[in-house]
Motif scaffolding. Structure first.
Motif, PDB file in Angstrom:
ATOM      1  N   GLN A   1       0.791  -1.230   0.000  1.00  0.00           N
ATOM      2  CA  GLN A   1       0.000   0.000   0.000  1.00  0.00           C
ATOM      3  C   GLN A   1       0.826   1.285   0.000  1.00  0.00           C
ATOM      4  OE1 GLN A   1      -1.303  -2.613   2.289  1.00  0.00           O
ATOM      5  NE2 GLN A   1      -2.269  -3.208   0.387  1.00  0.00           N
ATOM      6  N   GLY A   2       2.097   1.199  -0.375  1.00  0.00           N
ATOM      7  CA  GLY A   2       2.928   2.384  -0.537  1.00  0.00           C
ATOM      8  C   GLY A   2       2.640   3.061  -1.871  1.00  0.00           C
ATOM      9  N   ALA A   3       2.875   4.360  -1.947  1.00  0.00           N
ATOM     10  CA  ALA A   3       2.639   5.117  -3.181  1.00  0.00           C
ATOM     11  C   ALA A   3       3.591   4.635  -4.282  1.00  0.00           C
ATOM     12  CB  ALA A   3       2.843   6.604  -2.932  1.00  0.00           C
ATOM     13  N   VAL A   4       3.054   4.529  -5.503  1.00  0.00           N
ATOM     14  CA  VAL A   4       3.847   4.120  -6.664  1.00  0.00           C
ATOM     15  C   VAL A   4       3.607   5.068  -7.829  1.00  0.00           C
ATOM     16  CG1 VAL A   4       3.920   1.669  -6.050  1.00  0.00           C
ATOM     17  CG2 VAL A   4       2.086   2.506  -7.525  1.00  0.00           C
ATOM     18  N   ARG A   5       4.498   5.002  -8.818  1.00  0.00           N
ATOM     19  CA  ARG A   5       4.314   5.735 -10.070  1.00  0.00           C
ATOM     20  C   ARG A   5       4.498   4.740 -11.208  1.00  0.00           C
ATOM     21  NH1 ARG A   5       9.025   8.623  -8.213  1.00  0.00           N
ATOM     22  NH2 ARG A   5      10.830   7.389  -8.749  1.00  0.00           N
ATOM     23  N   ALA A   6       3.885   5.045 -12.331  1.00  0.00           N
ATOM     24  CA  ALA A   6       3.980   4.181 -13.511  1.00  0.00           C
ATOM     25  C   ALA A   6       5.154   4.606 -14.375  1.00  0.00           C
ATOM     26  CB  ALA A   6       2.682   4.262 -14.307  1.00  0.00           C
ATOM     27  N   HIS A   7       5.903   3.624 -14.876  1.00  0.00           N
ATOM     28  CA  HIS A   7       7.022   3.865 -15.778  1.00  0.00           C
ATOM     29  C   HIS A   7       6.757   3.188 -17.105  1.00  0.00           C
ATOM     30  CE1 HIS A   7      10.159   5.730 -13.290  1.00  0.00           C
ATOM     31  NE2 HIS A   7       9.530   5.138 -12.301  1.00  0.00           N
ATOM     32  N   LYS A   8       7.009   3.925 -18.206  1.00  0.00           N
ATOM     33  CA  LYS A   8       6.885   3.358 -19.549  1.00  0.00           C
ATOM     34  C   LYS A   8       8.011   2.372 -19.807  1.00  0.00           C
ATOM     35  CE  LYS A   8       6.497   7.631 -21.377  1.00  0.00           C
ATOM     36  NZ  LYS A   8       6.496   8.628 -22.439  1.00  0.00           N
ATOM     37  N   GLU A   9       7.800   1.511 -20.782  1.00  0.00           N
ATOM     38  CA  GLU A   9       8.832   0.591 -21.234  1.00  0.00           C
ATOM     39  C   GLU A   9      10.018   1.392 -21.771  1.00  0.00           C
ATOM     40  OE1 GLU A   9       9.360  -2.909 -24.609  1.00  0.00           O
ATOM     41  OE2 GLU A   9       7.411  -1.982 -24.289  1.00  0.00           O
ATOM     42  N   GLY A  10      11.229   0.941 -21.483  1.00  0.00           N
ATOM     43  CA  GLY A  10      12.408   1.626 -21.992  1.00  0.00           C
ATOM     44  C   GLY A  10      13.689   1.074 -21.427  1.00  0.00           C
ATOM     45  N   ASP A  11      14.779   1.293 -22.107  1.00  0.00           N
ATOM     46  CA  ASP A  11      16.109   0.830 -21.682  1.00  0.00           C
ATOM     47  C   ASP A  11      16.132  -0.663 -21.364  1.00  0.00           C
ATOM     48  OD1 ASP A  11      17.221   3.394 -21.908  1.00  0.00           O
ATOM     49  OD2 ASP A  11      16.574   3.930 -19.880  1.00  0.00           O
ATOM     50  N   GLY A  12      15.373  -1.439 -22.135  1.00  0.00           N
ATOM     51  CA  GLY A  12      15.337  -2.884 -21.919  1.00  0.00           C
ATOM     52  C   GLY A  12      14.436  -3.343 -20.796  1.00  0.00           C
TER      53      GLY A  12
END
Length: 82
Positions: free
Chosen positions: A39-50
């Motif tokens: 339940q910790g805050a997260v952010r979304a990351h796009k695909e990249g750098d493998g």
């Protein structure tokens, strides 16, 4: 070893709703997201750098198997989003 997460929870309509990384990247930029496990805050990351698209904790947490700092002992995030 941390396992990349492709699901999280979104705060919507006064409740937490599980969504996928694709949904988060397409439609929920800037919204309140949390880890399904700790339940910790997260952010979304796009695909990249493998790396595949994934969620990343805002504050790495050693008690979550989805965190790169996982210690092997599960626990709730100290800054968990209620």
């Amino acid at each position: 070893m941390a396992v990349a997460s492709d699901r999280c929870e979104l705060w919507a309509n006064k409740t937490w709703v599980e969504i996928t990384i694709d949904d988060a990247l397409a439609s929920y930029s800037g919204r309140k997201l949390r880890c399904c496990e700790c339940q910790g805050a997260v952010r979304a990351h796009k695909e990249g750098d493998g790396n595949p698209a994934h969620f990343e904790h805002l504050d790495a947490h050693p008690g979550c198997s989805k965190s790169f700092k996982y210690s092997g002992t599960p626990s709730r995030h100290p800054k968990a989003l209620a």
